[in-house]
Design a protein around this motif. Structure first.
Motif, PDB file in Angstrom:
ATOM      1  N   MET A 172       0.844  -1.163   0.049  1.00  0.00           N
ATOM      2  CA  MET A 172       0.214  -0.150  -0.187  1.00  0.00           C
ATOM      3  C   MET A 172       0.818   1.074   0.118  1.00  0.00           C
ATOM      4  N   TYR A 173       2.166   1.208   0.658  1.00  0.00           N
ATOM      5  CA  TYR A 173       2.903   2.457   0.718  1.00  0.00           C
ATOM      6  C   TYR A 173       3.435   2.480  -0.903  1.00  0.00           C
ATOM      7  N   ILE A 175       1.917   1.937  -3.547  1.00  0.00           N
ATOM      8  CA  ILE A 175       0.771   2.390  -4.335  1.00  0.00           C
ATOM      9  C   ILE A 175       0.771   3.843  -3.960  1.00  0.00           C
ATOM     10  N   ASN A 176       0.843   4.247  -3.011  1.00  0.00           N
ATOM     11  CA  ASN A 176       0.781   5.722  -2.640  1.00  0.00           C
ATOM     12  C   ASN A 176       2.067   6.525  -3.135  1.00  0.00           C
ATOM     13  N   TYR A 179       1.690   7.001  -6.665  1.00  0.00           N
ATOM     14  CA  TYR A 179       0.798   7.796  -7.159  1.00  0.00           C
ATOM     15  C   TYR A 179       1.412   9.266  -7.171  1.00  0.00           C
ATOM     16  N   GLU A 180       2.111   9.487  -5.944  1.00  0.00           N
ATOM     17  CA  GLU A 180       2.788  10.965  -5.935  1.00  0.00           C
ATOM     18  C   GLU A 180       3.801  11.299  -6.512  1.00  0.00           C
ATOM     19  N   ARG A 182       3.582  10.119  -9.772  1.00  0.00           N
ATOM     20  CA  ARG A 182       3.239   9.761 -11.258  1.00  0.00           C
ATOM     21  C   ARG A 182       3.413  10.635 -12.203  1.00  0.00           C
ATOM     22  N   GLY A 229       3.813   1.651 -10.500  1.00  0.00           N
ATOM     23  CA  GLY A 229       2.751   1.476  -9.461  1.00  0.00           C
ATOM     24  C   GLY A 229       2.070   0.091  -9.411  1.00  0.00           C
TER      25      GLY A 229
END
Length: 245
Positions: A172-173, A175-176, A179-180, A182, A229
């Protein structure tokens, strides 16, 4: 020459990944909690003909150690191209959800999740100076929530509440983080090396460190069109590697 930092690289999958990046022309920093073990790994690589490698004392559970490692690497290079968060622990026994003490969860999270966060945050500024920064968080298909709920999955019976919880949280980290980042040149992925026979699992695995090194280094070296991601397990999905979270 591109430069890479691999945590927990003095043995096993991390060591083999270091060797493969060296083979591909990278300069590699061997992150090792025990510096003597790191130096021993460097000597082994030197004997094999690899010279663009050095050991860095790096305990991912110790913020002061991480900060010092960042300082040391920063004194040697202005740019880091690859960060492979490989250091991890399995948590020992018991791993049953109703038996494992909360302290076990805390200890494993401190390495497998918080350690990744500490190192990533410490080295992002050096990575940001690369034209093609890559972050690989070494994960496990065993922490896929989807697969762990599928009775037809071949490892369905392989449950371990402590270890899998830590790696699921790390996913999950990832993924975040992806995203940040991206809208940047960063590529950030969680990669499973496969069920590899190392002392991490008392050599119960069926894969080799060579296979694992190929899988991890591949995503450390992906070009600008590569994925980001994603959760990759080529053992689970040999076609594309993409694995359900």
């Amino acid at each position: 020459m591109k430069k890479a930092l691999i945590t927990g690289a003095n043995k096993g999958v991390g060591f083999e990944t270091a060797r493969q990046l060296l083979e591909n022309g990278y300069y590699v920093f061997i992150g090792s909690r025990n510096l003597d073990n790191g130096e021993s790994a460097v000597q082994q690589l030197n004997k094999a003909g690899y010279t663009n490698v050095e050991a860095i004392q790096l305990d991912v559970t110790d913020q002061l150690s991480v900060t010092q490692a960042r300082k040391e690497i920063g004194s040697r290079t202005d740019t880091l191209d690859v960060l492979i968060n490989n250091a991890g622990i399995n948590g020992g026994l018991p791993q049953a959800a109703l038996e494992a003490p909360a302290e076990n969860f805390h200890k494993v999270m401190d390495t497998n999740l918080y350690g990744v966060i500490r190192v990533t945050q410490a080295f992002t500024d050096l990575l940001d100076k690369s034209d093609e920064p890559r972050i690989v968080n070494v994960s496990s298909s065993g922490c896929s929530l989807t697969l762990q709920c599928d009775p037809t999955w071949k490892y369905y019976q392989h449950k371990g509440a402590v270890y899998t919880a830590s790696k699921a949280a790390m996913n999950m980290y990832t993924i975040n983080l992806a995203y940040e980042l991206r809208d940047t040149a960063f590529k950030v992925n969680a990669v499973c090396p496969g069920f590899v026979a190392t002392d991490f699992n008392h050599h119960r695995g069926t894969g080799t460190v060579q296979e694992a090194g190929v899988r991890i280094s591949k995503y450390a070296m992906i070009d600008k069109d590569g994925p980001s991601g994603k959760f990759i397990s080529e053992e689970h999905n040999p076609q594309t590697g993409e694995t359900p979270w």
